[in-house]
Scaffold this motif. Structure first.
Motif, PDB file in Angstrom:
ATOM      1  N   MET A  84       0.845  -1.194   0.000  1.00 55.01           N
ATOM      2  CA  MET A  84       0.000   0.000   0.000  1.00 55.01           C
ATOM      3  C   MET A  84       0.882   1.247   0.000  1.00 55.01           C
ATOM      4  O   MET A  84       1.797   1.364   0.801  1.00 55.01           O
ATOM      5  CB  MET A  84      -0.935   0.041   1.199  1.00 55.01           C
ATOM      6  N   TRP A  85       0.574   2.131  -0.936  1.00 54.62           N
ATOM      7  CA  TRP A  85       1.351   3.358  -1.110  1.00 54.62           C
ATOM      8  C   TRP A  85       0.740   4.423  -0.208  1.00 54.62           C
ATOM      9  O   TRP A  85      -0.437   4.733  -0.346  1.00 54.62           O
ATOM     10  CB  TRP A  85       1.248   3.767  -2.570  1.00 54.62           C
ATOM     11  N   VAL A  86       1.510   4.953   0.702  1.00 57.10           N
ATOM     12  CA  VAL A  86       0.982   5.986   1.603  1.00 57.10           C
ATOM     13  C   VAL A  86       1.838   7.252   1.549  1.00 57.10           C
ATOM     14  O   VAL A  86       3.045   7.193   1.360  1.00 57.10           O
ATOM     15  CB  VAL A  86       0.860   5.512   3.072  1.00 57.10           C
ATOM     16  N   THR A  87       1.141   8.360   1.710  1.00 53.82           N
ATOM     17  CA  THR A  87       1.814   9.660   1.747  1.00 53.82           C
ATOM     18  C   THR A  87       1.221  10.472   2.893  1.00 53.82           C
ATOM     19  O   THR A  87       0.295  10.028   3.569  1.00 53.82           O
ATOM     20  CB  THR A  87       1.594  10.446   0.441  1.00 53.82           C
ATOM     21  N   ARG A 124     -13.586  -1.479  -4.600  1.00 53.79           N
ATOM     22  CA  ARG A 124     -14.499  -0.357  -4.454  1.00 53.79           C
ATOM     23  C   ARG A 124     -15.238  -0.108  -5.765  1.00 53.79           C
ATOM     24  O   ARG A 124     -14.861  -0.640  -6.803  1.00 53.79           O
ATOM     25  CB  ARG A 124     -13.738   0.875  -4.021  1.00 53.79           C
ATOM     26  N   ARG A 126     -16.000   1.521  -9.066  1.00 52.30           N
ATOM     27  CA  ARG A 126     -15.096   2.195  -9.988  1.00 52.30           C
ATOM     28  C   ARG A 126     -15.830   3.216 -10.855  1.00 52.30           C
ATOM     29  O   ARG A 126     -16.999   3.005 -11.212  1.00 52.30           O
ATOM     30  CB  ARG A 126     -14.438   1.157 -10.906  1.00 52.30           C
TER      31      ARG A 126
HETATM   32  C1  LIG Z   1       0.794   8.825  -4.635  1.00 50.98           C
HETATM   33  C2  LIG Z   1      -0.159   7.979  -3.842  1.00 50.98           C
HETATM   34  C3  LIG Z   1      -0.335   8.241  -2.495  1.00 50.98           C
HETATM   35  C4  LIG Z   1      -1.202   7.473  -1.715  1.00 50.98           C
HETATM   36  N1  LIG Z   1      -1.366   7.750  -0.394  1.00 50.98           N
HETATM   37  C5  LIG Z   1      -2.203   7.020   0.356  1.00 50.98           C
HETATM   38  C6  LIG Z   1      -2.374   7.294   1.735  1.00 50.98           C
HETATM   39  O1  LIG Z   1      -1.729   8.178   2.295  1.00 50.98           O
HETATM   40  N2  LIG Z   1      -3.209   6.512   2.449  1.00 50.98           N
HETATM   41  C7  LIG Z   1      -3.891   5.487   1.868  1.00 50.98           C
HETATM   42  O2  LIG Z   1      -4.656   4.824   2.568  1.00 50.98           O
HETATM   43  N3  LIG Z   1      -3.759   5.191   0.560  1.00 50.98           N
HETATM   44  C8  LIG Z   1      -2.932   5.942  -0.201  1.00 50.98           C
HETATM   45  N4  LIG Z   1      -2.778   5.652  -1.536  1.00 50.98           N
HETATM   46  C9  LIG Z   1      -3.520   4.524  -2.119  1.00 50.98           C
HETATM   47  C10 LIG Z   1      -4.733   5.022  -2.893  1.00 50.98           C
HETATM   48  O3  LIG Z   1      -5.656   5.623  -2.029  1.00 50.98           O
HETATM   49  C11 LIG Z   1      -5.399   3.822  -3.604  1.00 50.98           C
HETATM   50  O4  LIG Z   1      -5.880   2.928  -2.674  1.00 50.98           O
HETATM   51  C12 LIG Z   1      -4.442   3.145  -4.516  1.00 50.98           C
HETATM   52  O5  LIG Z   1      -3.931   4.091  -5.424  1.00 50.98           O
HETATM   53  C13 LIG Z   1      -5.066   1.971  -5.254  1.00 50.98           C
HETATM   54  O6  LIG Z   1      -6.199   2.362  -5.901  1.00 50.98           O
HETATM   55  P1  LIG Z   1      -7.574   1.571  -5.657  1.00 50.98           P
HETATM   56  O7  LIG Z   1      -7.683   1.416  -4.157  1.00 50.98           O
HETATM   57  O8  LIG Z   1      -8.597   2.485  -6.231  1.00 50.98           O
HETATM   58  O9  LIG Z   1      -7.411   0.281  -6.356  1.00 50.98           O
HETATM   59  C14 LIG Z   1      -1.917   6.404  -2.311  1.00 50.98           C
HETATM   60  C15 LIG Z   1      -1.722   6.132  -3.685  1.00 50.98           C
HETATM   61  C16 LIG Z   1      -0.855   6.903  -4.434  1.00 50.98           C
HETATM   62  C17 LIG Z   1      -0.660   6.562  -5.905  1.00 50.98           C
END
Ligand SMILES: Cc1cc2nc3c(=O)[nH]c(=O)nc-3n(C[C@H](O)[C@H](O)[C@H](O)COP(=O)(O)O)c2cc1C
Length: 148
Positions: A84-87, A124, A126
């Motif tokens: 999971m990508w978090v920022t 989720r 789309r």
């Molecule tokens: C640049 C970037 C930052 C993200 N930061 C967060 C975050 O801080 N917290 C989080 O729960 N998900 C974060 N995500 C995940 C997205 O919310 C999302 O779940 C993910 O891109 C996958 O997409 P989907 O869940 O629609 O399949 C981030 C994704 C990207 C690309």
């Protein structure tokens, strides 16, 4: 990458960054942030060694890191892990960036949390792809996604 016994000290750094930027953050939010960073099996920091004087524009350098991150996520999932990508604002914290070996103008595009999924997450709802895809036919495209 941050893993093993060093997670605790790294979580302290993340928390300190949060306290600098959001001094009024509630205790529960602070504890959750620290807990996630100190217990996540592994954390990949998406470091960006930006070069402002390079022939490759900065936006392309940044997008390259993002594309690499996406490949890391795909590889993790293909191998049966979860990623999971978090920022958050803490990603801009200079003390944190310096600790990661990313002095100015170094930055991070966030972190990838790595683990093994415990359950299947429901997808989720789309958006409609037709609102985002079009074939150009000589006229200015108006995307449904931009409609009021
Ligand atoms: C640049 C970037 C930052 C993200 N930061 C967060 C975050 O801080 N917290 C989080 O729960 N998900 C974060 N995500 C995940 C997205 O919310 C999302 O779940 C993910 O891109 C996958 O997409 P989907 O869940 O629609 O399949 C981030 C994704 C990207 C690309």
């Amino acid at each position: 990458m941050i893993k093993g016994k060093h997670r605790e000290a790294f979580a302290d750094l993340v928390l300190e960054a949060m306290e600098r930027q959001e001094p009024d953050a509630p205790k529960a939010k602070r504890e959750k942030r620290h807990h996630r960073f100190s217990t996540m099996p592994a954390i990949i920091a998406l470091g960006m060694h930006i070069r402002h004087d390079h022939k490759i524009p900065v936006i392309e350098q940044e997008m390259t890191v993002a594309a690499g991150a996406m490949n890391v996520l795909n590889a993790l999932h293909a191998e049966g892990f979860g990623g999971m990508w978090v920022t958050g604002p803490f990603c801009e914290d200079r003390v944190l960036l310096d600790a990661l070996g990313l002095p100015e103008p170094g930055r991070i595009a966030g972190f990838i949390f790595v683990g093994t999924p415990e359950k299947v997450i429901e997808d989720r709802k789309r958006p409609d792809i037709d609102d985002y895809f079009a074939i150009w036919k000589g006229e200015t495209i108006v995307f449904g996604a931009d409609a009021d």
